[in-house]
Design a protein around this motif. Structure first.
Motif, short mmCIF file in Angstrom:
data_model
loop_
_atom_site.label_atom_id
_atom_site.label_comp_id
_atom_site.label_asym_id
_atom_site.label_seq_id
_atom_site.Cartn_x
_atom_site.Cartn_y
_atom_site.Cartn_z
N TRP A 17 0.33 13.41 4.79
CA TRP A 17 -0.10 14.46 3.86
C TRP A 17 -1.34 14.01 3.09
O TRP A 17 -2.33 14.72 2.99
CB TRP A 17 1.04 14.78 2.88
N ASP A 18 -1.28 12.80 2.59
CA ASP A 18 -2.39 12.26 1.80
C ASP A 18 -3.66 12.16 2.64
O ASP A 18 -4.74 12.50 2.17
CB ASP A 18 -1.98 10.88 1.26
N SER A 31 -11.19 4.86 3.13
CA SER A 31 -9.88 4.21 3.25
C SER A 31 -9.13 4.63 4.52
O SER A 31 -8.06 4.10 4.80
CB SER A 31 -9.03 4.55 2.02
N LYS A 52 -6.06 14.23 0.51
CA LYS A 52 -6.54 13.53 -0.68
C LYS A 52 -7.30 12.24 -0.41
O LYS A 52 -8.06 11.79 -1.26
CB LYS A 52 -5.36 13.16 -1.60
N ILE A 53 -7.11 11.61 0.69
CA ILE A 53 -7.59 10.24 0.88
C ILE A 53 -9.11 10.12 0.78
O ILE A 53 -9.84 10.95 1.31
CB ILE A 53 -7.10 9.68 2.24
N PRO A 54 -9.59 9.08 0.09
CA PRO A 54 -11.04 8.82 0.10
C PRO A 54 -11.47 8.38 1.50
O PRO A 54 -10.75 7.65 2.18
CB PRO A 54 -11.21 7.67 -0.90
N ARG A 59 -7.84 4.81 -7.06
CA ARG A 59 -7.76 6.13 -7.66
C ARG A 59 -7.67 6.09 -9.18
O ARG A 59 -7.03 5.21 -9.73
CB ARG A 59 -6.56 6.89 -7.07
N GLU A 70 0.83 -1.21 0.00
CA GLU A 70 0.00 0.00 0.00
C GLU A 70 0.87 1.26 0.00
O GLU A 70 0.56 2.23 -0.68
CB GLU A 70 -0.93 -0.05 1.22
N PHE A 118 -16.90 7.46 -5.02
CA PHE A 118 -15.93 8.51 -4.68
C PHE A 118 -15.54 8.50 -3.21
O PHE A 118 -14.56 9.13 -2.83
CB PHE A 118 -16.45 9.89 -5.08
N ALA A 119 -16.29 7.78 -2.39
CA ALA A 119 -15.85 7.63 -1.00
C ALA A 119 -14.73 6.61 -0.91
O ALA A 119 -14.09 6.44 0.12
CB ALA A 119 -17.03 7.20 -0.12
N SER A 145 7.76 7.71 4.11
CA SER A 145 6.50 7.04 3.78
C SER A 145 5.40 7.46 4.74
O SER A 145 4.25 7.66 4.33
CB SER A 145 6.66 5.52 3.86
N ASN A 154 -5.97 0.10 -1.86
CA ASN A 154 -6.71 -1.02 -1.30
C ASN A 154 -8.10 -0.90 -1.90
O ASN A 154 -8.36 0.01 -2.68
CB ASN A 154 -6.70 -0.97 0.24
N GLY A 187 -12.41 6.51 -3.65
CA GLY A 187 -11.55 6.84 -4.78
C GLY A 187 -11.52 8.33 -5.05
O GLY A 187 -12.17 9.11 -4.36
N ARG A 188 -10.80 8.72 -6.08
CA ARG A 188 -10.72 10.12 -6.47
C ARG A 188 -10.16 10.20 -7.89
O ARG A 188 -9.56 9.26 -8.39
CB ARG A 188 -9.86 10.92 -5.50
N LEU A 233 4.36 11.03 3.81
CA LEU A 233 3.55 11.07 2.59
C LEU A 233 2.12 10.62 2.92
O LEU A 233 1.14 11.22 2.47
CB LEU A 233 4.16 10.16 1.50
N THR A 234 2.01 9.58 3.72
CA THR A 234 0.69 9.09 4.10
C THR A 234 -0.06 10.14 4.91
O THR A 234 -1.26 10.34 4.72
CB THR A 234 0.82 7.78 4.90
N ARG A 262 -5.76 2.77 6.11
CA ARG A 262 -4.50 3.52 6.00
C ARG A 262 -3.91 3.78 7.38
O ARG A 262 -2.69 3.82 7.56
CB ARG A 262 -4.71 4.83 5.23
N ASN A 284 -10.80 0.11 -0.83
CA ASN A 284 -11.51 1.34 -0.52
C ASN A 284 -10.74 2.59 -0.92
O ASN A 284 -11.04 3.69 -0.47
CB ASN A 284 -11.83 1.40 0.97
N ASP A 285 -9.72 2.39 -1.71
CA ASP A 285 -8.94 3.53 -2.18
C ASP A 285 -8.41 3.21 -3.57
O ASP A 285 -7.25 2.83 -3.73
CB ASP A 285 -7.80 3.83 -1.20
N ARG A 298 5.73 20.34 1.44
CA ARG A 298 4.42 20.70 0.90
C ARG A 298 3.66 21.65 1.82
O ARG A 298 3.74 21.53 3.04
CB ARG A 298 3.60 19.42 0.66
N LEU A 314 0.87 4.04 -2.92
CA LEU A 314 0.63 5.46 -2.65
C LEU A 314 1.77 6.30 -3.22
O LEU A 314 1.55 7.33 -3.86
CB LEU A 314 0.50 5.72 -1.14
#
Lengths: 500, 500
Positions: free
Chosen positions: B31-32, B41, B36-38, A246, A24, A224-225, B25, A241, A227-228, B28-29, B45, A243-244, B246, A28
């Protein structure tokens, strides 16, 4: 005994969870590197990915993994566990057959080659890329020999992407397919009907294309819950995963087709991943079963839904509400014909539905020859152009628009290309079965895709890697791979459009 | 001996690199997860972050680390290595005091709590968040006891964010500061001058605010090849590495101040991270030395640059080129006074310069009470509102605008808030020194920030964690922390604006 099996299953699942955490994170990072990363951070992040990949590789080939495979293969009564063990065993054995130092050298070569390829493509200079490609071919030949094969060395590579598919099978299918497609192409070229793609022109601002792309994904049932949608240079879908999942697309303000059909295509990949059974979460079975079956899902939505007359009947008004004003004057019929124009072109990812498989066959024949040793890397540009002339009647003016166009070989992905054509044939075959059960045209025309999506999920998505690709084809359609469905579909479609 | 030290140094650096790969890592997670994260997830995560943090924690507390600390502390002659060893030793000792399973549970709780907090804030439902906050307080009390302290349990937490600062020190500084600020606030409230914030009204579309934010970051010298700007609920800056720092901001279409000053603030943080000496890359020294010094950088840019008359003299035209048309009619003088209006308000990050430290003191007192056990989590909303009334003379109408507004407690960050007020005092003190060396007003008015940024980099940024916070304050300003500079600065500024 029973107790120790239960415990082994639990510990095995823990190991899978660890593997998944690395996967994962790698996914990412991959998504970020293709969509968001600042330029100066690329090199450092590549090292991070290298580190995480090495850790994952260590787990996949660990003694602990060997132990679980041995114990659970014999004694587990849980079907998911047994299938997972099979999957892990294949990976374990494939990976253990490659000496660690060779693998490391290869990974470094891949990463280097991709950036050299990019530069070579920009500079239209095949000779820059040639020495790298030669080494990549050498490695793949060596690996194929480590892995072993029955009939043809290339089978060992095909097996990475489409288990069950062999040179023997492809050589049965492709020549007939080619014959049918080129005959149809010839008839089309003689038709007096000429779709007019100029009606599709006009400046289409990125944010409007994005809004329409989002609307279509929503209608497809993309969640969209989970994904994006983001922008990228080369569109892709990626599952971090279930649930994610993209999706990315590319906006060309002077040609909306790239974003619209690209989004639908990647959306089809994403629906597959979003609808794999939850029971498979945190196992390597929670993944598309093969590149070909994955492609069958993206191409199904792109072509068998998104490029149909029914689709544009029900979505043209929606499209026009986002599109430049000029489209108000374009009648649906002309629009539909224009987005379905058949015209031989140089770039695979921009090819129409009919010529697309011909692009694939060219690549297949070339890489089969490279791996068997019948073709030398230095002869590729010439052979590429000869085959383009032979199959499509055109010759690329530059290598950038020819042999250098795709990233696959630079990444060492030999054996991947046939999946695109296989996926297309699978999609046509699935579509044929689906049409017997659901009035697909009417459903698409109604704009309610739920029954179609649910049928795909029930028959294909949910299984993840629980079934092999050809097992799915057989279970769903009650027969083996049959290219005739694709030929019939294309013939019927273009007979109407070109009034053949 | 010498050879074995050189080898130990090399192996130590390899270990640091591994740690860094995990850290990067995790960052990055993080930040996401905030940008950004749906939604669906988040839970999965969080487990991945938990896993990666555990791996990092294992390395930081490994026997291997212990060995390098022991060997290199004594024998290395490389100053960076020696400082790094000190840093690793502190971390080693702090972390070894926390049992591994508790740490893992805590990390997962943090990650989960952040998303619950987000939902609770949206729904204005403190009770949703309360059980998580209770667990977070419990953990922090436990950890503080594991770590130990001399005078006050809260000192053990302060030490995480601002080494050298204690309850004793804060309780010396804050009451006087509060007295000066409230006196100034009283004088302002009696002034006949009333800035008119209604001149700032008008619908300011997100994309225009974004474009202006990007333009200002560029002028500040923020390097976009090593960073990017995204949207979030609660703005932050995050350094994945020195070349990937960022920034995020929040767009309120009815009030541009949130995005503009938020962006400048986070940009200040980012400049710190982007300008740490490259020699410290891939060591834990490549980081801001403390939250307070970090905040001194963000507040310096936000207030001592971004809210000055000189700044708006030179940037008002640029601002108007992005702003709604109505601003064309607003004279600079009225605009400047309006963005510097002093008015007690509910949200810390939207507070004016004068009331801001009062917000911090409220949080400090509450969390000191939570950690010492004098305050129960369930009583927080009521106490929050009482203190707001006492310090600022207003009571938040909802918990979303009160106790739920900040993410810090959701992330388990107790002991963090005082850094904001400390950073503000540091910034005023740095500014006082800087003004002796550079004509700051003139420089800001010219729109060329390079000399200011370079001064900050030379005196503060480059050192990363090579110097402790109070060491930097002393080295730069030649004295210890002195809150009088902040009081003087605010008095002078508001005397002019409010004609006191």
């Amino acid at each position: 005994m029973l107790n120790s099996i239960v415990e082994a299953e639990k510990n095995f699942r823990d190991l899978l969870k660890e593997q998944n955490a690395y996967k994962e994170s790698i996914m990412l990072t991959a998504w970020d590197m293709r969509t968001k990363i600042p330029r100066k951070s690329v090199e450092q992040r590549s090292e991070v990915v290298g580190f995480l990949s090495e850790k994952l590789h260590q787990l996949e080939t660990s003694e602990k993994m060997r132990y679980f495979i041995d114990v659970l293969k014999e004694h587990s009564t849980d079907e998911t566990i047994r299938k997972t063990v099979e999957e892990c065993k294949e990976k374990y054995e494939r990976n253990r057959k490659i000496p660690a130092d060779e693998y490391k050298e290869y990974v470094m070569l891949q990463s280097k080659s991709e950036s050299i390829w990019q530069e070579a493509r920009e500079k239209n200079d095949f000779s820059m890329f040639q020495p790298y490609l030669e080494k990549l071919v050498d490695f793949n030949q060596k690996f194929a020999n480590y892995w072993g094969y029955d009939d043809h060395i290339y089978d060992a590579l095909l097996d990475n992407f489409e288990p069950g598919i062999t040179v023997n099978k492809l050589d049965q299918v492709f020549p007939d397919l080619r014959k049918s497609l080129t005959e149809l192409l010839d008839r089309i070229s003689l038709s007096a009907v000429k779709p007019d793609p100029s009606v599709l022109e006009g400046h289409f601002p990125k944010q409007d294309q994005e809004a329409f792309s989002l609307a279509i994904l929503k209608k497809m049932g993309y969640d969209f819950a989970s994904g994006r949608l983001d922008e990228t240079v080369h569109p892709f879908a990626i599952a971090l995963n279930q649930n994610d999942v993209r999706v990315t697309t590319r906006y060309d303000e002077s040609d909306f087709r790239s974003a619209v059909f690209g989004t639908i295509h990647e959306g089809g990949h994403a629906l597959y991943e979003q609808n794999i059974s939850e029971k498979l979460a945190n196992t390597p079975l929670s993944d598309g079963t093969s590149m070909g079956i994955h492609e069958s899902q993206s191409l199904f939505w792109e072509n068998f839904v998104g490029r149909t007359e029914s689709f544009w009947n029900s979505h043209y008004d929606l499209f026009k509400s986002y599109a430049p004003k000029g489209f108000a004057k374009v009648p649906l019929e002309r629009f539909y014909r224009a987005v379905n124009e058949v015209k031989p072109s140089f770039i695979r990812i921009e090819a129409d539905e009919l010529t697309y498989p011909l692009h694939i066959m060219i690549r297949y024949e070339l890489e089969k020859g490279l791996i068997s040793g019948d073709i030398k890397v230095g002869d590729l540009p010439g052979l590429w152009n000869e085959k383009m002339q032979e199959y499509l009647g055109i010759t690329p003016p530059t290598n950038s628009e020819g042999v250098l166009q795709d990233i696959h070989w630079a990444g060492g992905d030999f054996g991947y290309f046939p999946s695109y054509a296989l996926g297309y044939m699978y999609a046509a075959q699935f579509n044929h079965t689906l049409k017997k059960e659901i009035n697909v045209d009417q459903q698409i025309a109604s704009g309610d895709f739920a029954p179609i999506r649910e049928w795909l999920s029930k028959n294909i998505h949910q299984y993840g890697k629980m079934k092999k690709p050809l097992e799915i084809v057989k279970d769903v359609t009650n027969e083996d791979l049959n290219p005739q469905y694709l030929v019939n579909y294309l013939t019927e479609k273009y007979t109407r459009i070109y009034e053949l």
